[in-house]
Design a protein around this motif. Structure first.
Motif, PDB file in Angstrom:
ATOM      1  N   ARG A 146       0.746  -1.109   0.051  1.00 56.29           N
ATOM      2  CA  ARG A 146       0.005   0.008  -0.001  1.00 56.29           C
ATOM      3  C   ARG A 146       0.893   1.184  -0.053  1.00 56.29           C
ATOM      4  O   ARG A 146       0.676   2.241  -0.811  1.00 56.29           O
ATOM      5  CB  ARG A 146      -0.848   0.031   1.328  1.00 56.29           C
ATOM      6  CG  ARG A 146      -2.113  -0.880   1.230  1.00 56.29           C
ATOM      7  CD  ARG A 146      -2.866  -0.945   2.493  1.00 56.29           C
ATOM      8  NE  ARG A 146      -4.112  -1.893   2.262  1.00 56.29           N
ATOM      9  CZ  ARG A 146      -5.186  -1.383   2.193  1.00 56.29           C
ATOM     10  NH1 ARG A 146      -5.440   0.001   1.585  1.00 56.29           N
ATOM     11  NH2 ARG A 146      -6.130  -2.182   1.824  1.00 56.29           N
ATOM     12  N   TYR A 191       0.786   4.397  -2.857  1.00 55.85           N
ATOM     13  CA  TYR A 191       0.707   5.686  -2.556  1.00 55.85           C
ATOM     14  C   TYR A 191       1.659   6.557  -3.209  1.00 55.85           C
ATOM     15  O   TYR A 191       1.430   7.455  -3.810  1.00 55.85           O
ATOM     16  CB  TYR A 191       0.608   5.863  -1.351  1.00 55.85           C
ATOM     17  CG  TYR A 191      -0.437   5.581  -0.349  1.00 55.85           C
ATOM     18  CD1 TYR A 191      -1.909   6.013  -0.769  1.00 55.85           C
ATOM     19  CD2 TYR A 191      -0.533   5.148   0.942  1.00 55.85           C
ATOM     20  CE1 TYR A 191      -3.067   5.559  -0.119  1.00 55.85           C
ATOM     21  CE2 TYR A 191      -1.742   4.603   1.677  1.00 55.85           C
ATOM     22  CZ  TYR A 191      -2.866   4.876   1.109  1.00 55.85           C
ATOM     23  OH  TYR A 191      -3.880   4.566   1.779  1.00 55.85           O
ATOM     24  N   GLU A 233      -8.715  -0.329  -5.179  1.00 55.20           N
ATOM     25  CA  GLU A 233      -9.153   0.427  -3.774  1.00 55.20           C
ATOM     26  C   GLU A 233      -8.560   1.858  -3.801  1.00 55.20           C
ATOM     27  O   GLU A 233      -9.215   2.917  -3.329  1.00 55.20           O
ATOM     28  CB  GLU A 233      -8.813  -0.559  -2.730  1.00 55.20           C
ATOM     29  CG  GLU A 233      -9.230   0.157  -1.208  1.00 55.20           C
ATOM     30  CD  GLU A 233      -8.555  -0.571   0.067  1.00 55.20           C
ATOM     31  OE1 GLU A 233      -8.489   0.033   1.006  1.00 55.20           O
ATOM     32  OE2 GLU A 233      -8.378  -1.618  -0.284  1.00 55.20           O
ATOM     33  N   LEU A 234      -7.174   2.017  -4.233  1.00 53.32           N
ATOM     34  CA  LEU A 234      -6.450   3.011  -3.590  1.00 53.32           C
ATOM     35  C   LEU A 234      -6.045   3.907  -4.889  1.00 53.32           C
ATOM     36  O   LEU A 234      -5.618   5.087  -4.802  1.00 53.32           O
ATOM     37  CB  LEU A 234      -4.940   2.562  -3.207  1.00 53.32           C
ATOM     38  CG  LEU A 234      -4.936   1.595  -1.791  1.00 53.32           C
ATOM     39  CD1 LEU A 234      -3.623   1.305  -1.660  1.00 53.32           C
ATOM     40  CD2 LEU A 234      -5.604   2.236  -0.943  1.00 53.32           C
ATOM     41  N   ASN A 250      -7.348   6.503  -6.593  1.00 52.61           N
ATOM     42  CA  ASN A 250      -7.754   7.893  -6.580  1.00 52.61           C
ATOM     43  C   ASN A 250      -7.428   8.350  -5.069  1.00 52.61           C
ATOM     44  O   ASN A 250      -8.127   9.135  -4.555  1.00 52.61           O
ATOM     45  CB  ASN A 250      -9.230   8.006  -6.737  1.00 52.61           C
ATOM     46  CG  ASN A 250     -10.207   7.296  -5.980  1.00 52.61           C
ATOM     47  OD1 ASN A 250      -9.720   6.344  -5.315  1.00 52.61           O
ATOM     48  ND2 ASN A 250     -11.516   7.590  -6.086  1.00 52.61           N
ATOM     49  N   ASP A 251      -6.430   7.776  -4.476  1.00 52.94           N
ATOM     50  CA  ASP A 251      -5.697   8.404  -3.126  1.00 52.94           C
ATOM     51  C   ASP A 251      -4.439   8.810  -3.712  1.00 52.94           C
ATOM     52  O   ASP A 251      -3.755   8.405  -4.397  1.00 52.94           O
ATOM     53  CB  ASP A 251      -5.848   7.468  -2.179  1.00 52.94           C
ATOM     54  CG  ASP A 251      -7.168   6.895  -1.516  1.00 52.94           C
ATOM     55  OD1 ASP A 251      -8.096   7.517  -1.965  1.00 52.94           O
ATOM     56  OD2 ASP A 251      -7.020   6.014  -1.018  1.00 52.94           O
ATOM     57  N   TYR A 252      -3.803  10.092  -2.914  1.00 51.87           N
ATOM     58  CA  TYR A 252      -2.691  10.340  -3.351  1.00 51.87           C
ATOM     59  C   TYR A 252      -1.927  11.355  -2.228  1.00 51.87           C
ATOM     60  O   TYR A 252      -2.758  11.672  -1.265  1.00 51.87           O
ATOM     61  CB  TYR A 252      -2.495  11.117  -4.642  1.00 51.87           C
ATOM     62  CG  TYR A 252      -3.239  12.570  -4.576  1.00 51.87           C
ATOM     63  CD1 TYR A 252      -2.807  13.823  -4.474  1.00 51.87           C
ATOM     64  CD2 TYR A 252      -4.762  12.407  -4.920  1.00 51.87           C
ATOM     65  CE1 TYR A 252      -3.681  14.830  -4.206  1.00 51.87           C
ATOM     66  CE2 TYR A 252      -5.502  13.704  -4.715  1.00 51.87           C
ATOM     67  CZ  TYR A 252      -5.045  14.768  -4.395  1.00 51.87           C
ATOM     68  OH  TYR A 252      -5.598  16.126  -4.440  1.00 51.87           O
ATOM     69  N   GLU A 293       0.141   4.555   6.013  1.00 56.39           N
ATOM     70  CA  GLU A 293       0.291   6.002   6.440  1.00 56.39           C
ATOM     71  C   GLU A 293       1.495   6.190   7.162  1.00 56.39           C
ATOM     72  O   GLU A 293       2.302   7.125   6.943  1.00 56.39           O
ATOM     73  CB  GLU A 293      -0.960   6.273   6.971  1.00 56.39           C
ATOM     74  CG  GLU A 293      -2.023   6.414   6.248  1.00 56.39           C
ATOM     75  CD  GLU A 293      -3.109   5.054   6.138  1.00 56.39           C
ATOM     76  OE1 GLU A 293      -2.459   4.016   6.805  1.00 56.39           O
ATOM     77  OE2 GLU A 293      -4.175   5.170   5.971  1.00 56.39           O
ATOM     78  N   ILE A 301      -2.954  12.282   3.194  1.00 56.50           N
ATOM     79  CA  ILE A 301      -3.263  11.234   2.148  1.00 56.50           C
ATOM     80  C   ILE A 301      -4.887  11.697   2.032  1.00 56.50           C
ATOM     81  O   ILE A 301      -5.700  11.829   2.489  1.00 56.50           O
ATOM     82  CB  ILE A 301      -3.430   9.681   2.801  1.00 56.50           C
ATOM     83  CG1 ILE A 301      -1.917   9.407   3.143  1.00 56.50           C
ATOM     84  CG2 ILE A 301      -4.172   8.924   1.576  1.00 56.50           C
ATOM     85  CD1 ILE A 301      -1.851   7.881   3.766  1.00 56.50           C
ATOM     86  N   ARG A 351      -7.971  11.177  -0.032  1.00 56.16           N
ATOM     87  CA  ARG A 351      -8.679   9.930  -0.437  1.00 56.16           C
ATOM     88  C   ARG A 351      -9.829  10.213  -1.476  1.00 56.16           C
ATOM     89  O   ARG A 351     -10.600  11.630  -1.341  1.00 56.16           O
ATOM     90  CB  ARG A 351      -9.203   9.346   0.875  1.00 56.16           C
ATOM     91  CG  ARG A 351      -8.158   8.918   1.752  1.00 56.16           C
ATOM     92  CD  ARG A 351      -8.587   8.321   2.728  1.00 56.16           C
ATOM     93  NE  ARG A 351      -7.536   8.015   3.872  1.00 56.16           N
ATOM     94  CZ  ARG A 351      -6.294   7.216   3.850  1.00 56.16           C
ATOM     95  NH1 ARG A 351      -6.518   6.196   2.816  1.00 56.16           N
ATOM     96  NH2 ARG A 351      -5.704   6.859   4.873  1.00 56.16           N
ATOM     97  N   ASN A 352     -10.187   9.314  -2.515  1.00 57.02           N
ATOM     98  CA  ASN A 352     -11.372   9.395  -3.134  1.00 57.02           C
ATOM     99  C   ASN A 352     -11.564  10.911  -3.859  1.00 57.02           C
ATOM    100  O   ASN A 352     -12.307  11.221  -4.087  1.00 57.02           O
ATOM    101  CB  ASN A 352     -12.555   9.339  -2.275  1.00 57.02           C
ATOM    102  CG  ASN A 352     -12.611   8.134  -1.556  1.00 57.02           C
ATOM    103  OD1 ASN A 352     -12.317   7.093  -2.146  1.00 57.02           O
ATOM    104  ND2 ASN A 352     -13.197   8.018  -0.434  1.00 57.02           N
TER     105      ASN A 352
END
Length: 476
Positions: free
Chosen positions: A53, A57, A107-108, A110-112, A154, A167, A169-170
């Motif tokens: 994960r 990221y 799942e991830l 569109n997280d940055y 994280e 982070i 998210r979404n």
């Protein structure tokens, strides 16, 4: 609904299969599929999940930084990122994707990551941590023992990049439009959010290159100060010094802005929300209000006078409130042009409407300059401009000044200087418009009405005026 947020996840990303200058193929793939490929090429599916994960990221943020800053496109390339590990991330076209990595990316994707108050995606530099090390960056192999110690993704990310890492998210997903240049050449008299972007970039670049003059205020109005700054920028960076911001100038500005702010480095100066706040909405929709809506209604009203497919407007309808009538008129205009019939005025609809407005005015026969709204100049008048349109505005100002002592008189010389700008700003304040000093359609309307009021109040009998000339000879 608010305008589009500053960072979105592109639906697709274009990858150059080689170093930037190599003659190699470009391929466009869905953004999530790109991240799955990179992760499957650079890390092992047997690593602890939190380590995977953390690496994902970093890979997402790295790619988004390239897209957001237009790192390659601002240098004239037609792709977003390369697959050369000397410059970017590993991407192997057609490779197999590991199942657990695919699931995590879904799942991830569109997280940055961001740093502190900055809004741009972190340039999340990383290396494998064995054969290559990168001080300040993430060590891919170094994430494994941290995960084995029980740290979350994280916590692993912050252990490498610092405790001020966020982070996000979404994030929303939007089409990748293949570059930020709006397809418009900007010049003296233009008014838009894109002009404000040019001004803000010039102001920041001028801190490092002081031969470029500052622009104040950065208000989205392409005035004489903006023209001078653009010309100085063009001279500094070997572009044609014409003071006009076309595609080459737009992307050179983007590249230098990214460079001086170090947006594609770990120690980025950072972009704040204030840096990219919008003075002009990206979209206008039902529920909006203000001068921007009033100007939209004015354009729709003029178009409605010349196209049977569009509804006619009453003067009372130009009220600055985006209600059902405005929505219906916007939808009718979109239907006439074959645009998506949403009733929401986006950038495409707005640019088309401005073009229609200008075409109507260009086709108008010459009419009395005071009696008719149609036929007034088709661009904003701003400081630095010259010509008959400026002279007409100065004549109006001087008529208004006879009835409103707070409005200073100006010399009718056809030169838009500081005195004309300041007088126009006073009139705008009287009319309840933003006192920018730039004379656009709404200001022309109000100036014409105020002049009519002054002339009407000074009449002693029908057709009789109090002894001063009205016409091209009128002067202060």
């Amino acid at each position: 609904m608010p305008d589009r947020p500053p960072v979105v996840i592109p639906e697709t990303i274009t990858v150059h299969l080689g170093p930037p200058d190599a003659p190699a193929e470009n391929i466009t793939v869905p953004f999530a599929e790109y991240i799955k490929n990179v992760a499957s090429s650079e890390i092992y599916p047997t690593w602890p999940e939190e380590a995977i994960r953390a690496n994902i990221y970093a890979q997402i943020s790295y790619a988004l930084n390239r897209v957001f800053t237009e790192w390659y496109r601002s240098q004239g390339y037609d792709f977003d990122i390369t697959n050369s590990t000397r410059y970017d991330q590993s991407f192997v076209a057609g490779r197999d994707i590991f199942e657990n990595i695919s699931t995590l990316v879904d799942e991830l994707f569109n997280d940055y990551l961001t740093r502190g108050n900055a809004v741009e995606p972190l340039f999340a530099q990383y290396c494998n941590g064995t054969t290559v090390t990168c001080p300040g960056g993430l060590s891919q192999w170094g994430t494994v023992p941290l995960a084995e110690q029980g740290l979350s993704a994280e916590e692993i990310v912050r252990s490498f990049y610092g405790n001020d890492i966020n982070i996000i998210r979404n994030a929303p997903i939007a089409p990748n439009l293949g570059g930020s240049w709006p397809g418009t050449v900007f010049r003296l008299g233009d008014v838009s959010e894109d002009v404000r972007t040019i001004q803000n970039r010039l102001n920041r670049i001028s801190t490092n290159f002081p031969t470029i003059p500052k622009i104040y205020p950065a208000d989205g109005i392409y005035d004489a100060d903006t023209e001078r700054a653009v010309r100085a920028f063009q001279q500094q960076f070997n572009l044609t010094p014409d003071g006009i911001a076309g595609k080459a100038t737009w992307y050179r500005l983007a590249f230098l802005f990214n460079t001086v702010k170090r947006l594609s480095e770990l120690d980025s100066e950072g972009l704040t929300l204030e840096d990219i706040s919008r003075q002009f909405p990206e979209t206008l929709r039902e529920g909006a209000s203000g001068p921007g809506v009033q100007l939209l209604q004015y354009f729709l009203a003029v178009a409605g006078e010349y196209y049977d497919q569009l509804p006619r407007w009453q003067a009372a309808g130009i009220d600055g409130i985006f209600g059902p009538q405005t929505r219906a008129a916007a939808a009718a205009y979109q239907r006439m042009l074959g645009l998506p019939e949403t009733g929401v005025v986006d950038r495409t609809t707005w640019n088309a409407l401005v073009s229609t407005y200008r075409s109507i005015l260009a086709a108008q026969p010459t009419q009395g300059w005071l009696e008719e709204v149609a036929g007034l100049p088709d661009i904003f008048l701003v400081e630095g401009m010259r010509g008959d349109a400026v002279r007409q505005a100065q004549m109006l100002i001087n008529i208004i000044a006879r009835g409103y002592p707070q409005v200073p008189t100006v010399t009718v010389d056809g030169i838009f200087g500081p005195a004309t700008r300041d007088a126009a700003a006073v009139i705008q304040s009287l009319a309840g418009l933003p006192p920018t000093g730039a004379i656009g359609p709404l200001t022309w309307e109000d100036m014409a009405q105020l002049a009519r009021n002054v002339l009407g109040a000074s009449q002693t009998a029908e057709g009789q005026y109090p002894g001063y000339p009205v016409g091209e000879e009128a002067n202060a």
